[in-house]
Design a protein around this motif. Structure first.
Motif, PDB file in Angstrom:
ATOM      1  N   PRO A 107      28.836  -4.916   7.859  1.00 55.26           N
ATOM      2  CA  PRO A 107      27.237  -5.397   7.552  1.00 55.26           C
ATOM      3  C   PRO A 107      26.480  -4.503   8.539  1.00 55.26           C
ATOM      4  O   PRO A 107      25.310  -4.312   8.102  1.00 55.26           O
ATOM      5  CB  PRO A 107      27.310  -6.736   7.699  1.00 55.26           C
ATOM      6  CG  PRO A 107      28.829  -6.906   7.117  1.00 55.26           C
ATOM      7  CD  PRO A 107      29.914  -6.088   7.906  1.00 55.26           C
ATOM      8  N   VAL A 108      26.724  -4.499   9.876  1.00 56.22           N
ATOM      9  CA  VAL A 108      25.957  -4.136  10.656  1.00 56.22           C
ATOM     10  C   VAL A 108      26.562  -3.140  11.592  1.00 56.22           C
ATOM     11  O   VAL A 108      27.597  -3.384  12.242  1.00 56.22           O
ATOM     12  CB  VAL A 108      25.264  -5.218  11.765  1.00 56.22           C
ATOM     13  CG1 VAL A 108      24.411  -4.692  12.601  1.00 56.22           C
ATOM     14  CG2 VAL A 108      24.693  -6.435  10.896  1.00 56.22           C
ATOM     15  N   ILE A 109      25.589  -1.848  11.717  1.00 59.24           N
ATOM     16  CA  ILE A 109      26.162  -0.878  12.559  1.00 59.24           C
ATOM     17  C   ILE A 109      25.285  -0.414  13.656  1.00 59.24           C
ATOM     18  O   ILE A 109      24.277  -0.180  13.010  1.00 59.24           O
ATOM     19  CB  ILE A 109      26.850   0.429  11.657  1.00 59.24           C
ATOM     20  CG1 ILE A 109      28.075   0.020  11.147  1.00 59.24           C
ATOM     21  CG2 ILE A 109      26.849   1.828  12.596  1.00 59.24           C
ATOM     22  CD1 ILE A 109      28.734   0.891  10.144  1.00 59.24           C
ATOM     23  N   PHE A 110      25.621   0.114  14.720  1.00 60.68           N
ATOM     24  CA  PHE A 110      24.563   0.770  15.614  1.00 60.68           C
ATOM     25  C   PHE A 110      25.227   1.923  16.123  1.00 60.68           C
ATOM     26  O   PHE A 110      26.450   1.985  16.535  1.00 60.68           O
ATOM     27  CB  PHE A 110      23.970  -0.227  16.866  1.00 60.68           C
ATOM     28  CG  PHE A 110      23.554  -1.271  16.382  1.00 60.68           C
ATOM     29  CD1 PHE A 110      21.911  -0.964  16.241  1.00 60.68           C
ATOM     30  CD2 PHE A 110      24.175  -2.624  16.074  1.00 60.68           C
ATOM     31  CE1 PHE A 110      21.287  -2.222  15.883  1.00 60.68           C
ATOM     32  CE2 PHE A 110      23.266  -3.572  15.950  1.00 60.68           C
ATOM     33  CZ  PHE A 110      21.825  -3.573  15.786  1.00 60.68           C
ATOM     34  N   ASP A 111      24.466   3.040  16.010  1.00 63.71           N
ATOM     35  CA  ASP A 111      24.814   4.319  16.759  1.00 63.71           C
ATOM     36  C   ASP A 111      24.122   4.469  18.108  1.00 63.71           C
ATOM     37  O   ASP A 111      23.073   4.995  18.109  1.00 63.71           O
ATOM     38  CB  ASP A 111      24.622   5.573  15.756  1.00 63.71           C
ATOM     39  CG  ASP A 111      25.002   6.987  16.047  1.00 63.71           C
ATOM     40  OD1 ASP A 111      25.369   6.955  17.467  1.00 63.71           O
ATOM     41  OD2 ASP A 111      25.275   7.575  15.385  1.00 63.71           O
ATOM     42  N   THR A 112      24.827   4.402  19.249  1.00 65.39           N
ATOM     43  CA  THR A 112      24.336   4.492  20.434  1.00 65.39           C
ATOM     44  C   THR A 112      23.607   5.923  20.799  1.00 65.39           C
ATOM     45  O   THR A 112      22.850   6.148  21.716  1.00 65.39           O
ATOM     46  CB  THR A 112      25.299   4.068  21.486  1.00 65.39           C
ATOM     47  OG1 THR A 112      26.550   4.881  21.475  1.00 65.39           O
ATOM     48  CG2 THR A 112      25.620   2.746  21.524  1.00 65.39           C
ATOM     49  N   LYS A 113      24.293   6.944  20.031  1.00 67.42           N
ATOM     50  CA  LYS A 113      23.479   8.404  20.235  1.00 67.42           C
ATOM     51  C   LYS A 113      22.095   8.261  19.844  1.00 67.42           C
ATOM     52  O   LYS A 113      21.373   8.688  20.389  1.00 67.42           O
ATOM     53  CB  LYS A 113      24.415   9.090  19.642  1.00 67.42           C
ATOM     54  CG  LYS A 113      23.901  10.631  19.537  1.00 67.42           C
ATOM     55  CD  LYS A 113      24.232  11.455  21.199  1.00 67.42           C
ATOM     56  CE  LYS A 113      23.880  12.959  20.736  1.00 67.42           C
ATOM     57  NZ  LYS A 113      24.214  13.680  22.018  1.00 67.42           N
ATOM     58  N   MET A 114      22.122   7.577  18.678  1.00 69.20           N
ATOM     59  CA  MET A 114      20.792   7.423  18.313  1.00 69.20           C
ATOM     60  C   MET A 114      19.948   6.682  18.851  1.00 69.20           C
ATOM     61  O   MET A 114      18.773   6.926  19.236  1.00 69.20           O
ATOM     62  CB  MET A 114      20.634   6.858  16.721  1.00 69.20           C
ATOM     63  CG  MET A 114      19.527   7.202  15.763  1.00 69.20           C
ATOM     64  SD  MET A 114      19.115   6.160  14.682  1.00 69.20           S
ATOM     65  CE  MET A 114      18.805   4.757  15.168  1.00 69.20           C
ATOM     66  N   LYS A 166      17.036  -4.063  15.951  1.00 69.06           N
ATOM     67  CA  LYS A 166      17.628  -4.284  14.660  1.00 69.06           C
ATOM     68  C   LYS A 166      16.964  -3.356  13.640  1.00 69.06           C
ATOM     69  O   LYS A 166      17.619  -2.977  12.710  1.00 69.06           O
ATOM     70  CB  LYS A 166      16.885  -5.657  14.410  1.00 69.06           C
ATOM     71  CG  LYS A 166      17.946  -6.819  15.019  1.00 69.06           C
ATOM     72  CD  LYS A 166      17.462  -8.318  14.462  1.00 69.06           C
ATOM     73  CE  LYS A 166      18.138  -9.362  14.812  1.00 69.06           C
ATOM     74  NZ  LYS A 166      17.756 -10.594  14.150  1.00 69.06           N
ATOM     75  N   ALA A 167      15.663  -2.704  14.024  1.00 67.87           N
ATOM     76  CA  ALA A 167      15.096  -1.562  13.201  1.00 67.87           C
ATOM     77  C   ALA A 167      15.803  -0.546  13.172  1.00 67.87           C
ATOM     78  O   ALA A 167      15.823   0.456  12.171  1.00 67.87           O
ATOM     79  CB  ALA A 167      13.757  -1.312  13.568  1.00 67.87           C
ATOM     80  N   MET A 168      16.748  -0.303  14.059  1.00 73.70           N
ATOM     81  CA  MET A 168      17.605   0.817  14.015  1.00 73.70           C
ATOM     82  C   MET A 168      18.974   0.706  13.679  1.00 73.70           C
ATOM     83  O   MET A 168      19.888   1.618  13.740  1.00 73.70           O
ATOM     84  CB  MET A 168      17.539   1.603  15.557  1.00 73.70           C
ATOM     85  CG  MET A 168      16.027   1.931  15.859  1.00 73.70           C
ATOM     86  SD  MET A 168      16.320   2.261  17.763  1.00 73.70           S
ATOM     87  CE  MET A 168      14.405   2.590  18.204  1.00 73.70           C
ATOM     88  N   ALA A 169      19.487  -0.352  13.294  1.00 68.11           N
ATOM     89  CA  ALA A 169      20.692  -0.681  12.787  1.00 68.11           C
ATOM     90  C   ALA A 169      20.914  -0.023  11.350  1.00 68.11           C
ATOM     91  O   ALA A 169      19.898   0.276  10.769  1.00 68.11           O
ATOM     92  CB  ALA A 169      20.920  -2.316  12.490  1.00 68.11           C
ATOM     93  N   ASN A 170      22.457   0.372  11.289  1.00 67.14           N
ATOM     94  CA  ASN A 170      22.603   0.925  10.214  1.00 67.14           C
ATOM     95  C   ASN A 170      21.888   2.271   9.808  1.00 67.14           C
ATOM     96  O   ASN A 170      21.770   2.632   8.703  1.00 67.14           O
ATOM     97  CB  ASN A 170      22.376   0.119   8.680  1.00 67.14           C
ATOM     98  CG  ASN A 170      23.150  -1.198   8.892  1.00 67.14           C
ATOM     99  OD1 ASN A 170      24.145  -1.367   9.536  1.00 67.14           O
ATOM    100  ND2 ASN A 170      22.302  -2.298   8.583  1.00 67.14           N
ATOM    101  N   GLN A 171      21.807   2.994  10.855  1.00 69.51           N
ATOM    102  CA  GLN A 171      21.187   4.337  10.903  1.00 69.51           C
ATOM    103  C   GLN A 171      22.177   5.281  11.824  1.00 69.51           C
ATOM    104  O   GLN A 171      22.390   5.114  12.890  1.00 69.51           O
ATOM    105  CB  GLN A 171      19.683   4.417  11.084  1.00 69.51           C
ATOM    106  CG  GLN A 171      18.910   3.614  10.318  1.00 69.51           C
ATOM    107  CD  GLN A 171      17.202   3.654  10.650  1.00 69.51           C
ATOM    108  OE1 GLN A 171      16.788   4.737  10.641  1.00 69.51           O
ATOM    109  NE2 GLN A 171      16.770   2.446  11.096  1.00 69.51           N
ATOM    110  N   LEU A 172      22.388   6.250  11.510  1.00 69.12           N
ATOM    111  CA  LEU A 172      23.248   7.437  12.007  1.00 69.12           C
ATOM    112  C   LEU A 172      22.402   8.464  12.546  1.00 69.12           C
ATOM    113  O   LEU A 172      21.678   9.231  12.145  1.00 69.12           O
ATOM    114  CB  LEU A 172      24.317   8.036  11.034  1.00 69.12           C
ATOM    115  CG  LEU A 172      25.293   6.920  10.381  1.00 69.12           C
ATOM    116  CD1 LEU A 172      26.044   7.445   9.585  1.00 69.12           C
ATOM    117  CD2 LEU A 172      25.858   6.033  11.375  1.00 69.12           C
TER     118      LEU A 172
END
Length: 604
Positions: A309-316, A417-423
């Motif tokens: 349900p929740v993903i974070f891309d640390t590169k982004m 949170k605004a950057m969650a689920n974006q790759l």
């Protein structure tokens, strides 16, 4: 030497990981693969175009290591990591061939990959479809086929074998008596499949004729030869026996599906999933452990949402202008977002002091550090970076002290949170959403970005960069990324506390075009939104150019404008199709002056 979780230590390691997952804050992952290229890398890629290319790579190559780092908040703002490094190798049955990329093998060898352990001791893995087939086969096996007409023996040798075998069976039944209890069995002498059918037939007839209760049949192997066993169990013993059979079958099933159990445990935890440059990891993970990858990016994104349900891309996160350059006093400046450099610089600056490795003996090998490109260690580094970036964003937003902030899903700062689920999109100015309409795209960083079309062979990087001479954007960092032979992106990233207005940038670049001081007369400067929508629009008319200035509120306003989600660009758009020889290099603050035709190297 890489820490190895292999077939022999898989059960205990997964049990430990499952226990850690129960109370964890977030989970970081990483993969090492047998190959990751070549694949399309185009500045103007849509989500679907990039997905299609990378999907074929994930389907071609295999997983070598699966790294999982479980992070738990042990006290306010303090996190403990338990990193697991699983060696994986395709299962014996139902798997495709192993494919190796020579360049990937050389790369892994340089980073001390233990190929012998991988080949000889790597744990199997299967997809969900294959796991379900194994579950049915192992956990609820079909009873031996006994059907058909009654068999009448004609050979004397066969008749003699059955007669003698059942002398022993009848004696065993007599010894059981009417008040038998506990458990007992009689094993018939080994025989061929034809005679085993007769044995089953005879046992069923005698059990029915004599009203024998509690006697069942089983297939057995004696010194490698197949035979039949008649087993008696009373009601109490049958319960214990059935539980034992279930446990044995479960162990057999667990061994067959292997590392897929670790994937299932991560899915079941439903905690934030963290990765660095995550798209390839997701592709390999789903293709290896879940099921065949869908054809479209939208279907892929939907499946990812179902699992995580929740993903974070640390590169982004690390590539976003909010951190590069930083704004808050004492906060970090991220000049290099390659994982190893990122982890090293944050550690050197004391930004990872609130993250520690578990002192459990299972992780003692990491007490002196780990090796990059070992999946378990890279997963740990990824999670530690996320913990640092999360705390840093808290500083940027509300001015609180760095650290001392929970990163649970209910307390992550609004900006994160605004950057969650974006790759993150490698080699592109785009990022891709995993929610809403996933095919939509948005700008990767803060700042102003414009899209140039109509460039010609005469135009070079330094021609475009010449617009920034004379203090047009002050000391702001600028970047030029070519998107084919006739188009490019120009991005400007402001210094601390400044805003670069997109309309101002367009107006000034257009003025220089009109003055003949820049590129070809055919060049047109478009707003970023125009490129995302794929529909040319007239240039804006601006009476007075705003000057770079800034408060956090206006920086956030600029981010909201640029990061709005726009429609996908058609793959049929000729400017989206870029020949590899036409791709041109990117510059940042300084212009390298190289001529067109040279490709940029992109760090990941």
């Amino acid at each position: 030497m890489a820490h190895s979780i292999t077939r022999g230590s898989l059960d205990s390691s997964i049990q430990d990981m499952e226990a850690a997952l129960e109370g964890c804050s977030f989970i970081a992952i990483d993969f090492e693969m047998t190959g990751i290229g070549p694949w399309r890398q185009d500045q103007a890629d849509t989500a679907q175009a990039r997905y299609t290319s990378m999907k074929s790579t994930a389907e071609k190559y295999n997983v070598v290591q699966f790294g999982v780092a479980v992070f738990t908040e042990v006290s306010p703002g303090k996190f403990e990591s338990r990193p697991y490094n699983f060696f994986t190798f395709p299962a014996d049955e139902g798997s495709s061939d192993v494919t190796l990329s020579a360049s990937a093998v050389h790369f892994l060898a340089r980073n001390k990959m233990d190929f012998q352990t991988w080949l000889a001791e790597g744990s199997p893995y299967v997809t969900a479809t294959r796991a379900e087939a194994l579950r049915k086969k192992i956990m609820a096996p079909a009873p031996p086929k006994r059907g058909g007409n009654k068999i009448e023996l004609t050979w004397d040798a066969d008749k003699t074998f059955i007669t003698e075998a059942f002398v022993g069976f009848d004696k065993w039944v007599e010894e059981l008596g009417d008040d038998a209890s506990g458990e007992s069995e009689y094993v018939f002498p080994p025989c061929n499949a034809w005679l085993r059918r007769v044995v089953y037939q005879e046992i069923e007839e005698r059990v029915e004729a004599q009203s024998l209760e509690g006697i069942e049949t089983e297939s057995r192997s004696v010194d490698g030869a197949q035979t039949v066993a008649a087993v008696f169990v009373d009601a109490e013993a049958k319960i214990a026996r059935d539980l034992k059979i279930v446990a044995e079958r479960q162990a057999k099933f667990d061994k067959a599906v292997g590392v897929t159990r670790a994937f299932n445990a991560v899915v079941a935890a439903k905690k934030p999933l963290i990765g660095h440059n995550l798209l390839f990891d997701l592709l390999f993970m789903l293709n290896s452990f879940d099921d065949a990858l869908p054809t479209t990016y939208n279907a892929f994104a939907k499946r990812v949402e179902e699992l995580f349900p929740v993903i974070f891309d640390t590169k982004m996160l690390a590539s976003t202008g909010s951190l590069a350059p930083s704004r808050a006093p004492g906060s970090m400046k991220l000049d290099n977002t390659v994982l190893g450099n990122l982890y090293g610089s944050l550690s050197k600056d004391g930004k990872l002091d609130h993250v520690s490795l578990s002192d459990d003996e299972l992780f003692a090998h990491y007490s002196v550090g780990g090796s990059y490109h070992e999946a378990g260690w890279d997963a740990h580094c990824t999670g530690a970076v996320f913990a640092a970036l999360g705390a840093e964003y808290v500083v940027d937003v509300d001015g609180t002290t760095l650290g001392a902030k929970s990163l649970g899903p209910d307390s992550i700062s609004p900006l994160v949170k605004a950057m969650a689920n974006q790759l993150h999109g490698t080699g592109t100015v785009m990022r891709w959403s995993l929610r809403g309409d996933p095919s939509t795209q948005a700008r990767l960083e803060e700042g102003a970005t414009v899209y140039l079309s109509g460039l010609t062979e005469a135009d070079k990087t330094d021609h475009i960069a010449s617009v920034f001479t004379g203090g047009l954007v002050g000391e702001a960092r600028h970047e030029i990324k070519w998107a084919g032979g006739s188009s490019a992106f120009v991005s400007v990233y402001p210094k601390k506390g400044e805003v670069i207005d997109q309309d101002y940038l367009i107006r000034e670049m257009h003025a220089k075009l009109d003055a003949g001081k820049m590129m070809s007369a055919t060049t047109v400067v478009h707003p970023w939104e125009t490129f995302c929508a794929g529909v040319p629009t007239p240039l804006p008319t601006i009476e007075e150019a705003p000057t770079p200035h800034g408060t956090w509120g206006k920086v956030q306003h600029a981010w909201n404008q640029i990061a709005s989600v726009f429609g996908s660009r058609s793959q049929e758009d000729p400017e989206a199709e870029v020949e590899s020889g036409e791709k041109r290099s990117a510059t940042t603050a300084a212009v390298d002056g190289e001529s067109r035709g040279k490709r940029a190297k992109v760090a990941v």
